[in-house]
Design an enzyme around this catalytic site. Structure first.
Site, PDB file in Angstrom:
ATOM      1  N   THR A 102      15.512   4.578  73.139  1.00 32.99           N
ATOM      2  CA  THR A 102      16.642   4.485  72.544  1.00 32.99           C
ATOM      3  C   THR A 102      16.496   4.698  71.156  1.00 32.99           C
ATOM      4  OG1 THR A 102      18.863   3.370  72.545  1.00 32.99           O
ATOM      5  CG2 THR A 102      16.757   1.925  72.243  1.00 32.99           C
ATOM      6  N   LYS A 117      14.689   8.582  69.713  1.00 34.88           N
ATOM      7  CA  LYS A 117      14.753   9.708  70.720  1.00 34.88           C
ATOM      8  C   LYS A 117      14.447  11.216  70.311  1.00 34.88           C
ATOM      9  CE  LYS A 117      18.896   7.870  73.198  1.00 34.88           C
ATOM     10  NZ  LYS A 117      20.075   8.051  73.672  1.00 34.88           N
ATOM     11  N   GLY A 147      32.554  15.104  68.174  1.00 36.24           N
ATOM     12  CA  GLY A 147      31.087  14.735  67.625  1.00 36.24           C
ATOM     13  C   GLY A 147      30.136  15.822  67.855  1.00 36.24           C
ATOM     14  N   THR A 203      31.973  17.700  60.190  1.00 34.12           N
ATOM     15  CA  THR A 203      31.160  19.050  59.552  1.00 34.12           C
ATOM     16  C   THR A 203      31.013  19.983  60.499  1.00 34.12           C
ATOM     17  OG1 THR A 203      29.800  17.069  58.425  1.00 34.12           O
ATOM     18  CG2 THR A 203      28.909  19.393  58.291  1.00 34.12           C
ATOM     19  N   GLY A 226      32.320   4.020  78.558  1.00 35.74           N
ATOM     20  CA  GLY A 226      31.016   4.636  78.622  1.00 35.74           C
ATOM     21  C   GLY A 226      30.163   3.831  79.732  1.00 35.74           C
TER      22      GLY A 226
END
Length: 278
Positions: free
Chosen positions: A62, A66, A128, A154, A243
């Site tokens: 995690t 990663k 995202g 962005t 989630g």
């Protein structure tokens, strides 16, 4: 004699993976154990060597390891290379092999809502362009959808991820403002950012004012169990999902890779919900 499995990350005190996996080991009569190992970025390389010395048969990875762990492994599967991150490591012929069950875990949770054939006809918007977005987007593009659009603050990062997914499906990159203006064009909208996570409960990743009724609104956050964004989506007639499904599915896939046994996903979900107080 049981085998040892684990999790590495920093910090990991909040992780529910040990509780979830150890409960399944017990319920399935397996004498294995899953342990969380706190490793700072500076300790990662030595930590992987220690995992080998301890003969750990597999482990999850995690934040923040990663990506950094990839060059430390003996092999990395192609899907993980496409995603650019590893969340699960298993042993094969004495070597540590990296894979990624995040994207497949999310895809399985999504398919449980849409069905495989239905998903192929959907226009999907992913909010995202970070690590979670890469896992979700790559797996969705592999599965086949009508179109996949990446929206990010962005634009360059959205375009970079779009280029990866374009090999597998029709993919676009747009700004968050463009996403809000065209929201009614999408059948599935997925938030992969941390916006709205506790303690910033009043924040939302994207306005849902133009959301069409019946849209699947999926938020990878599960603390809180229902974000402000999901509440607003419900008022617009959306079908919402948090989630937890992805967390359970990615864990179940890792469990199967390590042991060859199938865990009880509903029981895993109940274990997580109980820990979250839901």
């Amino acid at each position: 004699m049981g085998k040892l499995y684990g999790l590495i990350g920093h910090p990991i005190g909040h992780s529910m993976s040990p509780i979830m996996h150890n409960r399944e080991f017990m319920e399935l009569g397996l004498s294995h154990h899953y342990h969380a190992f706190e490793l700072s970025p500076e300790q990662l390389e030595d930590g992987v060597e220690a995992m080998k010395m301890l003969d750990i048969q597999g482990f999850n990875v995690t934040i923040p390891h990663k990506v950094a762990i990839m060059p430390l492994l003996d092999e990395v599967e192609q899907e993980a290379l496409d995603i650019g991150a590893v969340n699960t490591v298993y042993k094969r012929d004495g070597k540590y092999v990296g894979t990624n069950t995040d994207g497949r875990g999310y895809l399985m949770s999504l398919l449980s809502m849409t069905g495989e054939e239905s998903l192929k006809e959907k226009n999907v918007l992913v909010i995202g362009a970070g690590g979670a977005a890469r896992a979700v987007s790559v797996s969705i593009s592999h599965s086949g959808v009508r179109s996949l659009t990446i929206a990010n603050r962005t634009l360059e990062k959205a375009e970079e991820l779009s280029n990866v997914c374009a090999r597998y499906s029709e993919t676009y990159a747009i700004t968050l403002k463009e996403a809000e203006e065209s929201l009614g064009n999408y059948d599935i909208v997925i938030n992969t950012t941390s916006i709205g996570m506790s303690p910033h409960l009043d924040r939302i990743p994207l306005s849902v004012d133009r959301l069409k009724p019946g849209t699947v609104l999926s938020d990878l956050i599960y603390n809180p169990l229902e974000t402000q964004w999901m509440k607003l989506g419900k008022k617009q007639g959306a079908v919402t999902d948090n989630g937890i499904s992805m967390f359970v599915e990615q864990g179940a896939l890792a469990f199967e890779i390590w042991t060859g046994a199938s865990p009880d996903r509903q029981r895993m979900r109940k274990t997580v919900l109980k820990e979250l107080g839901g």
